[in-house]
Write a protein that holds these residues in place. Structure first.
Motif, PDB file in Angstrom:
ATOM      1  N   ILE A  32       0.833  -1.206   0.000  1.00  0.00           N
ATOM      2  CA  ILE A  32       0.000   0.000   0.000  1.00  0.00           C
ATOM      3  C   ILE A  32       0.867   1.256   0.000  1.00  0.00           C
ATOM      4  O   ILE A  32       0.590   2.223  -0.720  1.00  0.00           O
ATOM      5  CB  ILE A  32      -0.956  -0.005   1.200  1.00  0.00           C
ATOM      6  N   MET A  33       1.932   1.255   0.798  1.00  0.00           N
ATOM      7  CA  MET A  33       2.797   2.435   0.848  1.00  0.00           C
ATOM      8  C   MET A  33       3.480   2.664  -0.497  1.00  0.00           C
ATOM      9  O   MET A  33       3.661   3.811  -0.917  1.00  0.00           O
ATOM     10  CB  MET A  33       3.836   2.279   1.956  1.00  0.00           C
ATOM     11  N   MET A  34       3.840   1.613  -1.190  1.00  0.00           N
ATOM     12  CA  MET A  34       4.456   1.750  -2.510  1.00  0.00           C
ATOM     13  C   MET A  34       3.486   2.428  -3.476  1.00  0.00           C
ATOM     14  O   MET A  34       3.881   3.297  -4.275  1.00  0.00           O
ATOM     15  CB  MET A  34       4.864   0.380  -3.044  1.00  0.00           C
ATOM     16  N   LEU A  35       2.193   2.066  -3.392  1.00  0.00           N
ATOM     17  CA  LEU A  35       1.186   2.674  -4.265  1.00  0.00           C
ATOM     18  C   LEU A  35       0.923   4.124  -3.895  1.00  0.00           C
ATOM     19  O   LEU A  35       0.846   5.000  -4.758  1.00  0.00           O
ATOM     20  CB  LEU A  35      -0.120   1.875  -4.192  1.00  0.00           C
ATOM     21  N   LEU A  36       0.787   4.386  -2.597  1.00  0.00           N
ATOM     22  CA  LEU A  36       0.444   5.738  -2.148  1.00  0.00           C
ATOM     23  C   LEU A  36       1.588   6.723  -2.379  1.00  0.00           C
ATOM     24  O   LEU A  36       1.349   7.907  -2.629  1.00  0.00           O
ATOM     25  CB  LEU A  36       0.066   5.718  -0.667  1.00  0.00           C
ATOM     26  N   GLU A  43       8.877  13.242   2.070  1.00  0.00           N
ATOM     27  CA  GLU A  43      10.276  12.914   2.334  1.00  0.00           C
ATOM     28  C   GLU A  43      10.416  11.736   3.287  1.00  0.00           C
ATOM     29  O   GLU A  43      11.439  11.070   3.321  1.00  0.00           O
ATOM     30  CB  GLU A  43      10.982  14.150   2.899  1.00  0.00           C
ATOM     31  N   GLU A  44       9.393  11.497   4.097  1.00  0.00           N
ATOM     32  CA  GLU A  44       9.339  10.346   4.987  1.00  0.00           C
ATOM     33  C   GLU A  44       7.899   9.847   5.014  1.00  0.00           C
ATOM     34  O   GLU A  44       6.955  10.635   4.928  1.00  0.00           O
ATOM     35  CB  GLU A  44       9.765  10.706   6.419  1.00  0.00           C
ATOM     36  N   SER A  45       7.727   8.549   5.153  1.00  0.00           N
ATOM     37  CA  SER A  45       6.374   7.993   5.277  1.00  0.00           C
ATOM     38  C   SER A  45       6.425   6.801   6.216  1.00  0.00           C
ATOM     39  O   SER A  45       7.480   6.226   6.455  1.00  0.00           O
ATOM     40  CB  SER A  45       5.829   7.572   3.908  1.00  0.00           C
ATOM     41  N   PHE A  46       5.280   6.453   6.779  1.00  0.00           N
ATOM     42  CA  PHE A  46       5.234   5.298   7.664  1.00  0.00           C
ATOM     43  C   PHE A  46       3.882   4.612   7.563  1.00  0.00           C
ATOM     44  O   PHE A  46       2.883   5.200   7.159  1.00  0.00           O
ATOM     45  CB  PHE A  46       5.510   5.694   9.127  1.00  0.00           C
ATOM     46  N   CYS A  47       3.880   3.346   7.923  1.00  0.00           N
ATOM     47  CA  CYS A  47       2.641   2.577   8.024  1.00  0.00           C
ATOM     48  C   CYS A  47       2.768   1.699   9.249  1.00  0.00           C
ATOM     49  O   CYS A  47       3.646   0.839   9.321  1.00  0.00           O
ATOM     50  CB  CYS A  47       2.417   1.727   6.772  1.00  0.00           C
ATOM     51  N   CYS A  48       1.931   1.936  10.231  1.00  0.00           N
ATOM     52  CA  CYS A  48       1.974   1.218  11.497  1.00  0.00           C
ATOM     53  C   CYS A  48       0.744   0.325  11.586  1.00  0.00           C
ATOM     54  O   CYS A  48      -0.361   0.798  11.375  1.00  0.00           O
ATOM     55  CB  CYS A  48       1.949   2.222  12.642  1.00  0.00           C
ATOM     56  N   SER A  49       0.912  -0.961  11.880  1.00  0.00           N
ATOM     57  CA  SER A  49      -0.247  -1.837  12.049  1.00  0.00           C
ATOM     58  C   SER A  49      -0.429  -2.157  13.518  1.00  0.00           C
ATOM     59  O   SER A  49       0.531  -2.432  14.232  1.00  0.00           O
ATOM     60  CB  SER A  49      -0.069  -3.127  11.238  1.00  0.00           C
ATOM     61  N   MET A  61       6.510  -1.256  11.832  1.00  0.00           N
ATOM     62  CA  MET A  61       6.771  -0.110  10.976  1.00  0.00           C
ATOM     63  C   MET A  61       7.306  -0.572   9.620  1.00  0.00           C
ATOM     64  O   MET A  61       8.102  -1.491   9.538  1.00  0.00           O
ATOM     65  CB  MET A  61       7.809   0.816  11.623  1.00  0.00           C
ATOM     66  N   VAL A  62       6.843   0.116   8.581  1.00  0.00           N
ATOM     67  CA  VAL A  62       7.331  -0.194   7.242  1.00  0.00           C
ATOM     68  C   VAL A  62       8.744   0.347   7.055  1.00  0.00           C
ATOM     69  O   VAL A  62       9.565  -0.239   6.384  1.00  0.00           O
ATOM     70  CB  VAL A  62       6.378   0.393   6.185  1.00  0.00           C
ATOM     71  N   ASN A  63       9.052   1.487   7.680  1.00  0.00           N
ATOM     72  CA  ASN A  63      10.391   2.045   7.505  1.00  0.00           C
ATOM     73  C   ASN A  63      10.989   2.417   8.859  1.00  0.00           C
ATOM     74  O   ASN A  63      10.638   1.838   9.877  1.00  0.00           O
ATOM     75  CB  ASN A  63      10.349   3.249   6.545  1.00  0.00           C
ATOM     76  N   LEU A 180      -9.128  -8.416  14.125  1.00  0.00           N
ATOM     77  CA  LEU A 180      -9.118  -7.272  13.225  1.00  0.00           C
ATOM     78  C   LEU A 180      -8.020  -6.296  13.601  1.00  0.00           C
ATOM     79  O   LEU A 180      -7.809  -5.997  14.767  1.00  0.00           O
ATOM     80  CB  LEU A 180     -10.476  -6.558  13.269  1.00  0.00           C
ATOM     81  N   GLY A 181      -7.322  -5.789  12.603  1.00  0.00           N
ATOM     82  CA  GLY A 181      -6.229  -4.873  12.827  1.00  0.00           C
ATOM     83  C   GLY A 181      -6.571  -3.450  12.417  1.00  0.00           C
ATOM     84  O   GLY A 181      -7.668  -3.152  11.976  1.00  0.00           O
ATOM     85  N   HIS A 182      -5.595  -2.594  12.562  1.00  0.00           N
ATOM     86  CA  HIS A 182      -5.775  -1.174  12.315  1.00  0.00           C
ATOM     87  C   HIS A 182      -4.470  -0.632  11.753  1.00  0.00           C
ATOM     88  O   HIS A 182      -3.401  -0.911  12.296  1.00  0.00           O
ATOM     89  CB  HIS A 182      -6.111  -0.504  13.647  1.00  0.00           C
ATOM     90  N   LEU A 183      -4.539   0.112  10.669  1.00  0.00           N
ATOM     91  CA  LEU A 183      -3.350   0.703  10.055  1.00  0.00           C
ATOM     92  C   LEU A 183      -3.352   2.211  10.253  1.00  0.00           C
ATOM     93  O   LEU A 183      -4.361   2.873  10.015  1.00  0.00           O
ATOM     94  CB  LEU A 183      -3.306   0.400   8.555  1.00  0.00           C
ATOM     95  N   SER A 184      -2.227   2.722  10.688  1.00  0.00           N
ATOM     96  CA  SER A 184      -2.019   4.165  10.752  1.00  0.00           C
ATOM     97  C   SER A 184      -0.999   4.514   9.665  1.00  0.00           C
ATOM     98  O   SER A 184       0.124   4.014   9.679  1.00  0.00           O
ATOM     99  CB  SER A 184      -1.502   4.574  12.129  1.00  0.00           C
ATOM    100  N   ILE A 185      -1.404   5.353   8.719  1.00  0.00           N
ATOM    101  CA  ILE A 185      -0.557   5.699   7.576  1.00  0.00           C
ATOM    102  C   ILE A 185      -0.267   7.193   7.612  1.00  0.00           C
ATOM    103  O   ILE A 185      -1.172   8.007   7.838  1.00  0.00           O
ATOM    104  CB  ILE A 185      -1.251   5.314   6.254  1.00  0.00           C
TER     105      ILE A 185
END
Length: 405
Positions: A32-36, A43-49, A61-63, A180-185
């Motif tokens: 998802i982060m690659m698409l978004l 300059e920085e991005s994150f995805c927390c599940s 964390m993705v990064n 069920l999970g939750h993503l913070s982007i």
């Protein structure tokens, strides 16, 4: 509000088509982060599940944007505080809430985190699935907010705080029971330059991300069970379709189910009932069109029972899945599990495990402690010579099958 142009809509449609490509929970955040990142420049991005499976929260964390769930950060982040108050997962940016001067003066927000990465603004949103019909959790948003608030006000037990902000390598660790999970982007820039265009794009994508995330949860569950035991396919009530929507593989348990709900219309294992086949072909046609819309489950009711069929599309793999689930079924496995040597309470615990319940939910439903649930599971595993929850359910069902014969 800045208007989107035709090029923006073209990028959005391309992104939506790729969003629905099936991914496991381990793969989903990075995908998802690659698409978004092709749509939102940062300059920085994150995805927390996150998950509330063990009455606490843990993230992956993705990064390298680490240590994000500290009490000081949660307290000083106005966008997150707005989420805690309203429960709205909609995209928001920090600069919508506070001035640059106020931002620089917030020690927990700027000095402990943003200063280190030399960032000045954050654009973020939440992706979760708080459906009640599967009975997995009462309301995920409420539970998550409670966990965050307890960390901010200091009421979260000390022993749980390290786990709350833990960074783990494999997110599937926290989805062992399909909770069920939750993503913070989020996205970060070194200046306050996020625009209404960025907000509009994410607002359009959010409902699609929710459904894709739900598909990922179902797909992960399917893959895990399929790998653990080959014959589990028959119990999943699943149908594998070709890229054009024709039946490629169908589980044995589907036959009677389709015949019951479609009044005996289903007689050919190589073809779906006409009305269901028409629905599948129409959904696939829509997914291939320029305008992509979320796929809602097919539902049919009969005599107090309801069959729900989810279509999971994967054009890239040239196959699709139909996952069937039945609700309000009167059959109770508890007395049957007792017949294979389990105590009444052990049978009740295993029945709830078979229904997809996590330890916390089992404890609440049976009014016992989580420790007692775990002790019952130990006894069940020992009696059935099982190595996991799924293995225990499968071995119990196998023993029931042999006893019937």
């Amino acid at each position: 509000m800045e208007k989107l142009n035709s090029h923006d809509f073209q990028l959005i449609n391309t992104c939506i088509q790729q969003i629905y490509s099936l991914r496991t929970l381990a793969e989903f955040p990075k995908w998802i982060m690659m698409l978004l990142e092709d749509l939102i420049i940062s300059e920085e991005s994150f995805c927390c599940s996150f998950t509330t499976q063990v009455n606490m929260m843990a993230g992956t964390m993705v990064n390298t944007w680490a240590d994000i769930a500290t009490p000081e950060y949660l307290r000083d982040n106005p966008a997150l505080q707005n989420y805690l108050k309203t429960g709205s997962p909609e995209p928001n940016k920090i600069s919508n809430f506070i001035s640059d001067r106020d931002f620089l003066n917030r020690e927990g927000l700027y000095e402990t985190l943003f200063l280190h990465y030399r960032m000045r603004d954050q654009l973020g949103f939440m992706v979760s699935d708080s459906r009640r019909d599967d009975g997995l959790i009462a309301d995920f948003e409420e539970v998550l907010c409670d966990r965050l608030k307890s960390l901010v006000d200091g009421s979260l037990p000390v022993e749980e705080r390290p786990l709350l902000s833990a960074i783990v390598a494999d997110p599937t660790t926290f989805y062992q029971n399909e909770t069920l999970g939750h993503l913070s982007i989020g996205f970060h820039r070194s200046n306050r330059s996020f625009t209404d265009r960025d907000l509009s794009i994410l607002a359009i994508l959010l409902p699609h991300l929710k459904i894709a995330y739900r598909n990922s949860q179902q797909y992960t569950k399917f893959q895990r069970q399929l790998q653990q035991q080959s014959q589990v396919f028959d119990r999943l009530k699943a149908i594998v379709l070709t890229v054009s929507g024709d039946v490629s593989l169908i589980s044995a348990s589907i036959g009677n189910l389709l015949a019951y709900y479609f009044d005996g219309e289903w007689i050919n294992s190589n073809q779906l009932p006409d009305i269901l086949n028409s629905w599948v072909k129409q959904q696939l046609k829509v997914q291939q069109a320029d305008l992509i819309v979320p796929i809602q489950p097919w539902q049919i009711e009969k005599n107090g029972r309801k069959l729900k069929i989810d279509l999971l599309c994967d054009f890239a793999a040239e196959q699709h899945l139909l996952i069937c689930s039945e609700q309000s079924v009167d059959f109770s496995p508890i007395p049957h599990f007792e017949s294979i040597g389990l105590s009444k309470r052990e049978a009740a615990v295993l029945a709830l495990v078979a229904a997809g319940k996590a330890n916390l939910q089992i404890a609440e439903q049976l009014t016992i402690s989580i420790k007692t649930v775990k002790k019952h599971l130990e006894h069940i595993f020992s009696k059935l010579n099982a190595t996991s929850r799924i293995d225990a359910v499968n071995k119990a069902l196998q023993q029931l099958d042999r006893s019937v014969r």
